[in-house]
Design an enzyme around this catalytic site. Sequence first.
Site, PDB file in Angstrom:
ATOM      1  CD  GLU A 184      64.678  87.432  33.434  1.00  0.00           C
ATOM      2  OE1 GLU A 184      64.069  87.906  34.388  1.00  0.00           O
ATOM      3  OE2 GLU A 184      64.299  86.445  32.790  1.00  0.00           O
TER       4      GLU A 184
ATOM      5  CB  THR B 172      60.017  84.560  27.784  1.00  0.00           C
ATOM      6  OG1 THR B 172      60.952  83.537  28.136  1.00  0.00           O
ATOM      7  CG2 THR B 172      59.213  84.923  29.014  1.00  0.00           C
TER       8      THR B 172
HETATM    9  N1  HSE Z   1      57.193  83.547  35.025  1.00  0.00           N
HETATM   10  C1  HSE Z   1      57.736  83.668  33.710  1.00  0.00           C
HETATM   11  C2  HSE Z   1      56.739  83.156  32.690  1.00  0.00           C
HETATM   12  C3  HSE Z   1      58.999  82.869  33.630  1.00  0.00           C
HETATM   13  O1  HSE Z   1      56.205  82.067  32.903  1.00  0.00           O
HETATM   14  O2  HSE Z   1      56.482  83.838  31.711  1.00  0.00           O
HETATM   15  C4  HSE Z   1      59.662  82.916  32.300  1.00  0.00           C
HETATM   16  O3  HSE Z   1      60.516  83.996  32.216  1.00  0.00           O
END
Ligand code: HSE
Length: 310
Positions: free
Chosen positions: A132, A185
């Site tokens: 990932e 992201t």
């Molecule tokens: N915890 C991560 C975020 C999840 O909110 O950026 C997304 O990959």
Amino acid sequence: MKSGIKVFAPASVANVAVGYDMLGFAIDKPGDEIVARFSDKPGLRITKITGAKGRLPYEIEKNTAGVAAQSLLEHLGETQRGIEIEIHKKMPFSSGLGSSAASAVGGAMAINELLRRPLTKRELLPFAIKGEQVASNAIHADNVAPSLLGGIVLIRSNAELDVHRLHVPKGLHAVVVYPHIEIPTKTARSILRKEVSLKKCIQQSGNLGGFIIGLFNSDIDLIKRSLNDVIIEEQRAQLIPGFYDVKAAVLNEGALGCSISGAGPSIFALCGNSLIAEKVGVAMQRVFSDKKIETTLYLSDINQEGAILY
Ligand code: HSE
């Protein structure tokens, strides 16, 4: 053609409002499928990718499933084995549903199953995380851990991969709406302020603790009072057109809480039963359709199995 196996790794909702990079749960659908089989040619190869519209690389070291699979093979001393994998992407990119995590989990899981389970599922975590990382550039297990293990998962420490499954009250249902927009992201992480006020830290810690106690005691009211993100949601909501309209409509239908799924744009709600979940789903889609934004809706129990061999 040599015999092979097929695994499924489900989508997941990370953060769960009060646990940024710390909480996640798995849902039944969508998810990715990975096929693995032995081949006469030494080494690991990706031979087929479907559902990705040409957006996923075939090079092992650039592919989340490939990196997860390869790092597991290295750990097992099996790099000379001839293995082919196929990746069947069944979920959207940059959707907030843990798409890259599902592929990475599938990659590690497929190799482990093909080699007749030399490791337990939990032991696959570090390899899936490595996969990932290719996509997100950061180490957080809040999508990978639930996709692999199922359930609602708390990651006490991402560095130590100290991962715990939490109790899930009977009847708890998830609704996730995916508006057809993409939010990488990396972008959603880059806009976050680096500092949090002491006041907000205290509020959020209280909510996280309350949520966990609520789960363990099946205390639906406590879950409802606790599902309130005072740190991340207000910073990311601007990336999702109509976020607050969706949230208001969802809470009006009786959901326990509603927030951004992972890095967005998907929005999730937790509900006390399936009837409320259905109404919440309708409300979510109505708000987006009024704004001429297409959506896909997922209604699910909390998926307790995580990745499975088909
Ligand atoms: N915890 C991560 C975020 C999840 O909110 O950026 C997304 O990959």
